[in-house]
Design a protein around this motif. Structure first.
Motif, PDB file in Angstrom:
ATOM      1  N   THR A 126      37.856  45.892  48.869  1.00  0.00           N
ATOM      2  CA  THR A 126      38.783  44.768  48.706  1.00  0.00           C
ATOM      3  C   THR A 126      38.150  43.480  49.210  1.00  0.00           C
ATOM      4  O   THR A 126      38.227  42.434  48.547  1.00  0.00           O
ATOM      5  N   LEU A 127      37.515  43.537  50.361  1.00  0.00           N
ATOM      6  CA  LEU A 127      36.897  42.335  50.925  1.00  0.00           C
ATOM      7  C   LEU A 127      35.743  41.848  50.048  1.00  0.00           C
ATOM      8  O   LEU A 127      35.549  40.637  49.881  1.00  0.00           O
ATOM      9  N   GLU A 128      34.997  42.765  49.464  1.00  0.00           N
ATOM     10  CA  GLU A 128      33.918  42.381  48.557  1.00  0.00           C
ATOM     11  C   GLU A 128      34.485  41.722  47.300  1.00  0.00           C
ATOM     12  O   GLU A 128      33.921  40.747  46.778  1.00  0.00           O
ATOM     13  N   VAL A 144      37.318  40.035  47.098  1.00  0.00           N
ATOM     14  CA  VAL A 144      37.778  38.699  47.472  1.00  0.00           C
ATOM     15  C   VAL A 144      36.614  37.717  47.436  1.00  0.00           C
ATOM     16  O   VAL A 144      36.722  36.605  46.916  1.00  0.00           O
ATOM     17  N   LYS A 145      35.471  38.154  47.972  1.00  0.00           N
ATOM     18  CA  LYS A 145      34.279  37.302  47.978  1.00  0.00           C
ATOM     19  C   LYS A 145      33.823  36.988  46.559  1.00  0.00           C
ATOM     20  O   LYS A 145      33.537  35.824  46.226  1.00  0.00           O
ATOM     21  N   LYS A 146      33.753  38.009  45.703  1.00  0.00           N
ATOM     22  CA  LYS A 146      33.303  37.807  44.328  1.00  0.00           C
ATOM     23  C   LYS A 146      34.262  36.904  43.551  1.00  0.00           C
ATOM     24  O   LYS A 146      33.827  36.002  42.824  1.00  0.00           O
ATOM     25  N   ALA A 147      35.557  37.156  43.687  1.00  0.00           N
ATOM     26  CA  ALA A 147      36.546  36.350  42.962  1.00  0.00           C
ATOM     27  C   ALA A 147      36.506  34.898  43.408  1.00  0.00           C
ATOM     28  O   ALA A 147      36.645  33.975  42.592  1.00  0.00           O
ATOM     29  N   THR A 148      36.310  34.677  44.694  1.00  0.00           N
ATOM     30  CA  THR A 148      36.232  33.309  45.214  1.00  0.00           C
ATOM     31  C   THR A 148      35.056  32.569  44.593  1.00  0.00           C
ATOM     32  O   THR A 148      35.171  31.397  44.220  1.00  0.00           O
ATOM     33  N   GLU A 149      33.944  33.268  44.432  1.00  0.00           N
ATOM     34  CA  GLU A 149      32.755  32.648  43.835  1.00  0.00           C
ATOM     35  C   GLU A 149      32.935  32.420  42.339  1.00  0.00           C
ATOM     36  O   GLU A 149      32.599  31.352  41.818  1.00  0.00           O
ATOM     37  N   ILE A 150      33.470  33.418  41.632  1.00  0.00           N
ATOM     38  CA  ILE A 150      33.610  33.319  40.175  1.00  0.00           C
ATOM     39  C   ILE A 150      34.578  32.209  39.782  1.00  0.00           C
ATOM     40  O   ILE A 150      34.297  31.402  38.873  1.00  0.00           O
ATOM     41  N   TYR A 151      35.719  32.161  40.457  1.00  0.00           N
ATOM     42  CA  TYR A 151      36.754  31.192  40.076  1.00  0.00           C
ATOM     43  C   TYR A 151      36.686  29.898  40.886  1.00  0.00           C
ATOM     44  O   TYR A 151      37.446  28.970  40.613  1.00  0.00           O
ATOM     45  N   ASN A 152      35.788  29.851  41.877  1.00  0.00           N
ATOM     46  CA  ASN A 152      35.754  28.718  42.801  1.00  0.00           C
ATOM     47  C   ASN A 152      37.143  28.506  43.409  1.00  0.00           C
ATOM     48  O   ASN A 152      37.710  27.407  43.372  1.00  0.00           O
ATOM     49  N   LEU A 153      37.668  29.575  43.959  1.00  0.00           N
ATOM     50  CA  LEU A 153      39.036  29.571  44.467  1.00  0.00           C
ATOM     51  C   LEU A 153      39.210  28.628  45.654  1.00  0.00           C
ATOM     52  O   LEU A 153      38.327  28.495  46.504  1.00  0.00           O
ATOM     53  N   ASP A 154      40.381  28.035  45.706  1.00  0.00           N
ATOM     54  CA  ASP A 154      40.821  27.350  46.922  1.00  0.00           C
ATOM     55  C   ASP A 154      41.476  28.436  47.787  1.00  0.00           C
ATOM     56  O   ASP A 154      42.690  28.578  47.822  1.00  0.00           O
ATOM     57  N   LEU A 155      40.640  29.239  48.440  1.00  0.00           N
ATOM     58  CA  LEU A 155      41.116  30.403  49.186  1.00  0.00           C
ATOM     59  C   LEU A 155      41.535  30.002  50.594  1.00  0.00           C
ATOM     60  O   LEU A 155      40.780  29.319  51.300  1.00  0.00           O
ATOM     61  N   ARG A 156      42.713  30.443  50.993  1.00  0.00           N
ATOM     62  CA  ARG A 156      43.217  30.198  52.339  1.00  0.00           C
ATOM     63  C   ARG A 156      43.468  31.559  52.995  1.00  0.00           C
ATOM     64  O   ARG A 156      44.403  32.271  52.610  1.00  0.00           O
ATOM     65  N   ILE A 182      37.019  40.858  36.627  1.00  0.00           N
ATOM     66  CA  ILE A 182      36.579  41.771  37.679  1.00  0.00           C
ATOM     67  C   ILE A 182      37.830  42.388  38.313  1.00  0.00           C
ATOM     68  O   ILE A 182      38.921  41.820  38.245  1.00  0.00           O
ATOM     69  N   TYR A 183      37.659  43.563  38.907  1.00  0.00           N
ATOM     70  CA  TYR A 183      38.783  44.193  39.597  1.00  0.00           C
ATOM     71  C   TYR A 183      38.254  45.141  40.648  1.00  0.00           C
ATOM     72  O   TYR A 183      37.056  45.469  40.685  1.00  0.00           O
ATOM     73  N   ASN A 184      39.134  45.590  41.514  1.00  0.00           N
ATOM     74  CA  ASN A 184      38.757  46.464  42.611  1.00  0.00           C
ATOM     75  C   ASN A 184      38.318  47.823  42.073  1.00  0.00           C
ATOM     76  O   ASN A 184      39.082  48.475  41.355  1.00  0.00           O
ATOM     77  N   PRO A 185      37.108  48.294  42.391  1.00  0.00           N
ATOM     78  CA  PRO A 185      36.658  49.598  41.878  1.00  0.00           C
ATOM     79  C   PRO A 185      37.534  50.760  42.332  1.00  0.00           C
ATOM     80  O   PRO A 185      37.514  51.829  41.715  1.00  0.00           O
ATOM     81  N   LEU A 186      38.304  50.559  43.389  1.00  0.00           N
ATOM     82  CA  LEU A 186      39.214  51.619  43.835  1.00  0.00           C
ATOM     83  C   LEU A 186      40.273  51.931  42.787  1.00  0.00           C
ATOM     84  O   LEU A 186      40.830  53.033  42.768  1.00  0.00           O
ATOM     85  N   HIS A 187      40.555  50.972  41.900  1.00  0.00           N
ATOM     86  CA  HIS A 187      41.517  51.239  40.817  1.00  0.00           C
ATOM     87  C   HIS A 187      41.016  52.366  39.916  1.00  0.00           C
ATOM     88  O   HIS A 187      41.814  53.066  39.297  1.00  0.00           O
ATOM     89  N   ASP A 188      39.709  52.540  39.836  1.00  0.00           N
ATOM     90  CA  ASP A 188      39.140  53.606  39.009  1.00  0.00           C
ATOM     91  C   ASP A 188      39.003  54.924  39.769  1.00  0.00           C
ATOM     92  O   ASP A 188      38.513  55.905  39.224  1.00  0.00           O
ATOM     93  N   GLN A 189      39.432  54.921  41.021  1.00  0.00           N
ATOM     94  CA  GLN A 189      39.287  56.108  41.871  1.00  0.00           C
ATOM     95  C   GLN A 189      40.638  56.649  42.338  1.00  0.00           C
ATOM     96  O   GLN A 189      40.731  57.281  43.389  1.00  0.00           O
ATOM     97  N   GLY A 190      41.680  56.374  41.551  1.00  0.00           N
ATOM     98  CA  GLY A 190      42.982  56.940  41.862  1.00  0.00           C
ATOM     99  C   GLY A 190      43.875  56.072  42.727  1.00  0.00           C
ATOM    100  O   GLY A 190      44.883  56.552  43.255  1.00  0.00           O
ATOM    101  N   TYR A 191      43.533  54.792  42.861  1.00  0.00           N
ATOM    102  CA  TYR A 191      44.328  53.864  43.669  1.00  0.00           C
ATOM    103  C   TYR A 191      44.926  52.773  42.771  1.00  0.00           C
ATOM    104  O   TYR A 191      44.347  51.690  42.651  1.00  0.00           O
ATOM    105  N   PRO A 192      46.060  53.015  42.135  1.00  0.00           N
ATOM    106  CA  PRO A 192      46.650  51.970  41.295  1.00  0.00           C
ATOM    107  C   PRO A 192      47.180  50.789  42.098  1.00  0.00           C
ATOM    108  O   PRO A 192      47.236  49.663  41.610  1.00  0.00           O
ATOM    109  N   SER A 193      47.589  51.036  43.342  1.00  0.00           N
ATOM    110  CA  SER A 193      48.071  49.979  44.224  1.00  0.00           C
ATOM    111  C   SER A 193      47.312  50.093  45.535  1.00  0.00           C
ATOM    112  O   SER A 193      47.259  51.162  46.143  1.00  0.00           O
TER     113      SER A 193
END
Length: 245
Positions: free
Chosen positions: A86-88, A90-102, A201-212
């Motif tokens: 999840t933390l990885e 967040v980092k990738k999404a912030t870079e891709i979208y240039n997020l105003d992350l708080r 992009i999405y969390n790889p855990l979604h492909d490992q049985g973690y829908p939420s």
């Protein structure tokens, strides 16, 4: 008369007819709902995100499609107990979208180990309500107050849980802020269809049985046939962490 941020919030919110808005947008695409919000809501419009696929659909619409002149701040609650994936993300999404992350977290504690020293090992097992208050509820309320939030977006859908089955698209929170649920009338399939169509992009855990996906110690995989949120707080009887109650 001098208007404080709180009175200005009250004035702006009271102008909106939420019943009319809910009727107008009941069958609308999330893009239409978010476009209306960007065009009509005042400054103080934010997104809260746990970076699940639904949250990222909203971020993609806001940052890739709508691109408002003032980027919508994205609030992330650093509970100190997230999965590394999840933390990885967040980092990738912030870079891709240039997020105003708080990013907001419990004050004066910076690691999971420090948290355990102060609040005991596995607080989620001994007092899950306190755990959620410390890691999510208080940081969220602090973030919304500090950002002078007038309206905030969530990634909730009605089909996620019985507690969300009648959720409106537009509602008010306990502080009279507007709470926008642009995916209320969507399904899990529609979110994933959008994600694949736009190569999100999405969390790889979604492909490992973690829908939420929530905190690592209290999130488990979901078996075939189980509710998509069955892996959250398994065995506790909880269906919500508390930030939406």
């Amino acid at each position: 008369m001098v208007h404080t941020p709180e009175t200005r919030l009250q004035i702006e919110v009271d102008k909106l007819d939420l019943d009319e808005l809910n009727q107008r947008f009941e069958n609308a695409h999330p893009r239409e709902i978010l476009a209306w919000c960007v065009a009509n809501l005042p400054t103080g419009f934010v997104q809260t995100s746990a970076f699940n696929v639904d949250d990222l659909v909203i971020t993609d619409i806001l940052y890739r499609e709508l691109k408002p002149a003032n980027p919508v701040p994205v609030i992330f609650l650093e509970t100190l107990h997230h999965f590394p994936q999840t933390l990885e993300l967040v980092k990738k999404a912030t870079e891709i979208y240039n997020l105003d992350l708080r990013t907001y977290k419990i004050p004066d504690i910076n690691t999971r180990e420090e948290f355990a020293k102060v609040h005991g090992e596995a607080l989620w097992d001994t007092d899950i309500q306190k755990f959620h208050f410390l890691t999510k509820i208080e940081p969220l309320q602090r973030s919304l107050a500090e950002l002078e939030t007038v309206a905030w977006i969530t990634g909730r859908r009605r089909d996620q849980a019985p507690t969300r089955a009648t959720m409106p698209i537009f509602e008010k929170d306990i502080k009279n802020r507007i709470k926008v649920n642009p995916l209320a009338n969507w399904t899990r399939k529609l979110s994933w269809d959008y994600a694949f169509e736009h190569k999100m992009i999405y969390n790889p855990l979604h492909d490992q049985g973690y829908p939420s996906i929530g905190d690592e110690p209290i999130t488990t995989p979901v078996a075939d046939g189980e509710d998509e949120r069955a892996g959250r707080w398994r065995g506790t009887g909880k269906t919500e962490c508390g930030i939406h109650i």
